[in-house]
Design a protein around this motif. Structure first.
Motif, mmCIF file in Angstrom:
data_model
loop_
_atom_site.group_PDB
_atom_site.id
_atom_site.type_symbol
_atom_site.label_atom_id
_atom_site.label_comp_id
_atom_site.label_asym_id
_atom_site.label_seq_id
_atom_site.Cartn_x
_atom_site.Cartn_y
_atom_site.Cartn_z
ATOM 1 N N ASN A 1 -43.561 -71.627 -27.400
ATOM 2 C CA ASN A 1 -43.935 -71.477 -28.710
ATOM 3 C C ASN A 1 -42.998 -71.577 -29.929
ATOM 4 O OD1 ASN A 1 -45.716 -69.291 -27.271
ATOM 5 N ND2 ASN A 1 -46.890 -70.578 -28.620
ATOM 6 N N ALA A 2 -43.019 -72.369 -30.817
ATOM 7 C CA ALA A 2 -41.938 -72.224 -32.052
ATOM 8 C C ALA A 2 -41.960 -70.950 -32.591
ATOM 9 C CB ALA A 2 -42.462 -73.413 -32.856
ATOM 10 N N ASP A 3 -40.949 -70.718 -33.059
ATOM 11 C CA ASP A 3 -40.770 -69.499 -34.253
ATOM 12 C C ASP A 3 -41.353 -69.649 -35.390
ATOM 13 O OD1 ASP A 3 -39.424 -68.322 -32.184
ATOM 14 O OD2 ASP A 3 -37.548 -68.408 -32.740
ATOM 15 N N VAL A 4 -41.854 -68.832 -36.111
ATOM 16 C CA VAL A 4 -42.201 -68.881 -37.423
ATOM 17 C C VAL A 4 -41.167 -68.298 -38.437
ATOM 18 C CG1 VAL A 4 -44.045 -68.451 -39.279
ATOM 19 C CG2 VAL A 4 -44.538 -68.998 -36.905
ATOM 20 N N VAL B 1 -45.873 -59.196 -42.145
ATOM 21 C CA VAL B 1 -45.974 -60.161 -41.062
ATOM 22 C C VAL B 1 -44.760 -60.225 -40.151
ATOM 23 C CG1 VAL B 1 -47.497 -61.545 -42.769
ATOM 24 C CG2 VAL B 1 -45.023 -61.730 -42.830
ATOM 25 N N GLY B 2 -43.790 -59.529 -40.511
ATOM 26 C CA GLY B 2 -42.760 -59.564 -39.421
ATOM 27 C C GLY B 2 -41.339 -59.263 -39.945
ATOM 28 N N GLU B 3 -40.231 -59.114 -39.345
ATOM 29 C CA GLU B 3 -38.967 -58.573 -39.794
ATOM 30 C C GLU B 3 -37.935 -59.082 -38.665
ATOM 31 O OE1 GLU B 3 -39.216 -54.584 -39.384
ATOM 32 O OE2 GLU B 3 -38.657 -54.222 -37.183
ATOM 33 N N ASN B 4 -36.771 -59.061 -39.211
ATOM 34 C CA ASN B 4 -35.697 -59.760 -38.329
ATOM 35 C C ASN B 4 -34.273 -59.380 -39.095
ATOM 36 O OD1 ASN B 4 -34.397 -60.761 -36.460
ATOM 37 N ND2 ASN B 4 -34.899 -62.927 -36.797
ATOM 38 N N ARG B 5 -33.138 -59.276 -38.218
ATOM 39 C CA ARG B 5 -32.016 -58.821 -38.754
ATOM 40 C C ARG B 5 -31.107 -59.934 -39.141
ATOM 41 N NH1 ARG B 5 -28.841 -54.318 -38.522
ATOM 42 N NH2 ARG B 5 -30.280 -53.405 -37.549
ATOM 43 N N ILE B 6 -30.581 -59.640 -40.435
ATOM 44 C CA ILE B 6 -29.432 -60.791 -40.882
ATOM 45 C C ILE B 6 -27.904 -59.935 -40.747
ATOM 46 C CG2 ILE B 6 -31.253 -61.917 -42.409
ATOM 47 C CD1 ILE B 6 -29.602 -60.257 -44.887
ATOM 48 N N ASP B 7 -27.300 -60.908 -40.698
ATOM 49 C CA ASP B 7 -25.707 -60.391 -40.484
ATOM 50 C C ASP B 7 -25.058 -60.324 -41.878
ATOM 51 O OD1 ASP B 7 -23.313 -59.548 -39.276
ATOM 52 O OD2 ASP B 7 -22.548 -61.594 -38.873
ATOM 53 N N THR C 1 -23.626 -61.907 -44.943
ATOM 54 C CA THR C 1 -24.066 -63.218 -45.564
ATOM 55 C C THR C 1 -23.326 -63.458 -46.837
ATOM 56 O OG1 THR C 1 -26.233 -62.878 -44.595
ATOM 57 C CG2 THR C 1 -25.890 -64.932 -45.813
ATOM 58 N N PRO C 2 -22.345 -64.426 -46.627
ATOM 59 C CA PRO C 2 -21.608 -64.752 -47.916
ATOM 60 C C PRO C 2 -22.536 -65.430 -48.863
ATOM 61 C CG PRO C 2 -20.842 -66.102 -45.977
ATOM 62 C CD PRO C 2 -21.552 -65.166 -45.515
ATOM 63 N N GLN C 3 -22.331 -65.402 -50.205
ATOM 64 C CA GLN C 3 -23.171 -66.274 -51.028
ATOM 65 C C GLN C 3 -23.042 -67.718 -50.741
ATOM 66 O OE1 GLN C 3 -22.084 -65.347 -55.387
ATOM 67 N NE2 GLN C 3 -22.628 -67.119 -56.027
ATOM 68 N N GLY C 4 -24.210 -68.459 -50.776
ATOM 69 C CA GLY C 4 -24.125 -69.981 -50.601
ATOM 70 C C GLY C 4 -24.573 -69.944 -49.105
ATOM 71 N N SER C 5 -25.209 -69.166 -48.644
ATOM 72 C CA SER C 5 -25.404 -69.504 -47.289
ATOM 73 C C SER C 5 -27.167 -69.680 -47.056
ATOM 74 C CB SER C 5 -25.262 -68.207 -46.240
ATOM 75 O OG SER C 5 -23.913 -67.871 -46.230
ATOM 76 N N ASP C 6 -27.519 -70.356 -46.218
ATOM 77 C CA ASP C 6 -28.831 -70.570 -45.884
ATOM 78 C C ASP C 6 -29.277 -69.548 -44.785
ATOM 79 O OD1 ASP C 6 -29.136 -72.657 -47.462
ATOM 80 O OD2 ASP C 6 -28.877 -74.383 -45.967
ATOM 81 N N ILE C 7 -30.390 -68.855 -45.087
ATOM 82 C CA ILE C 7 -30.979 -67.513 -44.216
ATOM 83 C C ILE C 7 -32.458 -68.077 -43.672
ATOM 84 C CG2 ILE C 7 -31.520 -65.015 -44.393
ATOM 85 C CD1 ILE C 7 -29.600 -65.188 -46.918
ATOM 86 N N SER C 8 -32.380 -67.873 -42.458
ATOM 87 C CA SER C 8 -33.811 -67.883 -41.767
ATOM 88 C C SER C 8 -34.282 -66.614 -41.063
ATOM 89 C CB SER C 8 -33.585 -69.046 -40.733
ATOM 90 O OG SER C 8 -34.993 -69.366 -39.977
ATOM 91 N N VAL C 9 -35.350 -66.056 -41.490
ATOM 92 C CA VAL C 9 -35.757 -64.747 -40.988
ATOM 93 C C VAL C 9 -37.039 -65.033 -39.975
ATOM 94 C CG1 VAL C 9 -36.777 -62.365 -41.388
ATOM 95 C CG2 VAL C 9 -34.914 -63.613 -43.072
ATOM 96 N N LYS C 10 -37.091 -64.943 -38.748
ATOM 97 C CA LYS C 10 -37.983 -65.060 -37.960
ATOM 98 C C LYS C 10 -39.104 -64.029 -38.088
ATOM 99 C CE LYS C 10 -39.450 -65.084 -32.938
ATOM 100 N NZ LYS C 10 -38.765 -65.170 -31.548
ATOM 101 N N ILE C 11 -40.275 -64.203 -38.170
ATOM 102 C CA ILE C 11 -41.300 -63.394 -38.354
ATOM 103 C C ILE C 11 -42.513 -63.197 -37.443
ATOM 104 C CG2 ILE C 11 -41.036 -63.314 -40.794
ATOM 105 C CD1 ILE C 11 -43.515 -65.215 -41.233
ATOM 106 N N GLY C 12 -42.313 -64.395 -36.727
ATOM 107 C CA GLY C 12 -43.113 -64.396 -35.243
ATOM 108 C C GLY C 12 -43.353 -65.567 -34.600
ATOM 109 N N GLU C 13 -44.119 -65.783 -33.699
ATOM 110 C CA GLU C 13 -44.407 -67.081 -33.202
ATOM 111 C C GLU C 13 -45.553 -67.668 -33.329
ATOM 112 O OE1 GLU C 13 -43.924 -66.286 -29.093
ATOM 113 O OE2 GLU C 13 -41.493 -66.078 -29.201
ATOM 114 N N ALA C 14 -45.614 -69.176 -33.269
ATOM 115 C CA ALA C 14 -46.751 -69.989 -33.666
ATOM 116 C C ALA C 14 -47.376 -70.389 -32.444
ATOM 117 C CB ALA C 14 -46.404 -71.348 -34.518
#
Length: 465
Positions: A318-321, A356-362, A364-377
């Motif tokens: 399954n792909a991640d959402v 709908v979901g949660e995930n941890r981020i490290d 993160t310096p300003q100017g970063s792209d952030i992707s938070v996984k909330i589940g699976e499709a």
């Protein structure tokens, strides 16, 4: 001085130290790793010559080897940290071999009897010698008090730091007491309200500050340090933190600009987040403070598949959402984000927020792209296949991959395929869709998939060292 166990306040029995009554300035610099730097400016009345100064309201978890006391014309000769605290049990332990007074009250007639006893042992109970008999101090309904002649010198009502100094002159002057202590830590948590239609995200950040150091810090200026400090006695934890960082869901797309004026400042390779104003951090307290409240940041829902190496799966995965956004200035955030858990909510048809979901981020310096996984499709799947694997040199390999991406939804989707396992010298030989380089070890492809359809991504890469 006679001490009646259970009747006197132990703190009132100690003589005052050299501290003046005027309050000083207190600051805390708190790290993520159960560590804090305490800097306490006090007005001390110091005589000329050698003397001992006592600080009774220091952390119970102080690291004594880190203590520093700086005052004009004062040199440190010796310092001691006494953490053997005054308790009924400790009083009895220190009384072994000494005489105490045992006072009993007859519950029948109220008569009071006082006897002199020698404490023989406190192992599993108190053993006394009273005259020619040996007696165990019972824990029953007979009212009994134990009276001591005084407090042992090394028992303290509070953890006490004593510093022997040599002063070249007499008089009051400010002194700065600094030390590292365990028992203070902080973490960041985020609440994200995501509106998929217009592609907007409201993000609120909370700092949770915990104090288990054994002392309160009144009216303190508090700064929080984002970053992993390397501690010589904690190598294993440091390794684990770095491993977690390598598996983070954050892509650093380049740091844009500097921190905003009201945001964090930097020192060395760390960011400092000052809490507004002064705050009291009470003993055994967990305190929450808001440090971020951003509205309307650009965001979107995305489907992702992360491959950390080149492999074949016999069944589709399954792909991640994920919810994706940027903390660049142009995207509506424009500040660094300390590591923490992002909890994502969306509104239902009635307008009520639903988790709908949660995930941890490290960090993160300003100017970063952030992707938070909330589940699976469950209706979007990916099936990777290693088509070929060949040697491309003594230390290099060539991989030909095929990714079959299926979409059972009634609307088209785009799935981001992230391929890891590349070294810095890795390169793309051929590909059916254009890739982009995320970092030294990862490539990504945006794979469009029609409604109720499928798309196959193929590529060949060469990697090694």
């Amino acid at each position: 001085m006679r001490i009646v166990l259970g009747l006197a306040a132990a703190a009132a029995l100690f003589a005052g130290g050299a501290l003046a009554a005027e309050p000083g300035k207190l600051s805390l610099t708190v790290y993520n790793s159960d560590l804090a730097l305490v800097q306490d400016i006090r007005n001390l009345s110091i005589a000329a010559g050698r003397q001992r100064l006592e600080f009774k309201d220091v952390s119970a978890r102080i690291r004594p080897e880190t203590v520093s006391l700086v005052a004009a014309d004062v040199g440190i000769v010796e310092q001691n940290f006494d953490y053997d605290l005054l308790t009924p049990e400790k009083l009895m332990e220190k009384a072994v071999g000494r005489q105490v007074q045992i006072v009993r009250i007859n519950p029948g007639n109220g008569a009071q009897v006082t006897e002199t006893a020698t404490v023989l042992s406190v192992n599993g109970g108190v053993v006394l010698k009273i005259g020619d008999r040996i007696e165990v101090l019972r824990q029953d309904d007979v009212p009994t008090r134990v009276i001591f002649d005084g407090i042992p010198q090394n028992l303290r009502a509070k953890p006490t730091l004593s510093v022997t100094v040599d002063s070249g002159k007499a008089g009051a002057r400010p002194a700065t007491l600094s030390y590292l202590t365990n028992g203070l830590s902080w973490k960041a948590d985020y609440v994200a309200m995501f509106d998929e239609g217009p592609g907007k995200l409201d993000l609120q950040g909370w700092v949770t500050l915990t104090n288990t150091s054994g002392v309160a810090y009144p009216d303190a200026a508090v700064q929080l340090v984002a970053g992993d400090v390397n501690l010589a006695n904690n190598e294993q934890e440091f390794i684990q933190r770095r491993q977690m960082a390598r598996n983070t869901s954050v892509r650093r797309a380049g740091v844009g600009g500097g921190p905003v004026e009201t945001g964090p400042t930097s020192v060395a390779d760390f960011y400092l987040y000052p809490l507004p104003g002064h705050t009291t951090v009470a003993e055994n307290q967990t305190k929450q403070v808001s440090f971020l409240d951003a509205k309307g940041a650009a965001a979107r829902k995305a489907y992702e598949y992360r491959a950390y190496w080149f492999e074949t799966l016999q069944t589709p995965a399954n792909a991640d959402v994920a919810v994706q956004f940027s903390n660049a200035s142009h995207a509506g955030l424009g500040r660094q984000l300390p590591a923490g858990i992002v909890r994502v909510y969306v509104r239902d048809q009635a307008g009520e927020p639903k988790f709908v979901g949660e995930n941890r981020i490290d960090h993160t310096p300003q100017g970063s792209d952030i992707s938070v996984k909330i589940g699976e499709a469950f209706d979007v799947t990916v099936q990777p296949t290693v088509v070929a694997q060949d040697a491309a040199g003594r230390t290099r390999s060539r991989y030909s991959m095929s990714y079959l991406v299926r979409n059972a939804k009634a609307q088209p989707v785009t799935v981001v395929i992230r391929q890891g396992g590349l070294w810095r010298e890795g390169k793309v030989i051929e590909e059916s869709l254009k890739s982009r380089r995320l970092d030294a070890y990862n490539l990504a492809w945006d794979v469009p998939v029609p409604a109720n359809g499928e798309t196959t991504l193929t590529f060949t890469v060469e990697t090694g060292w």
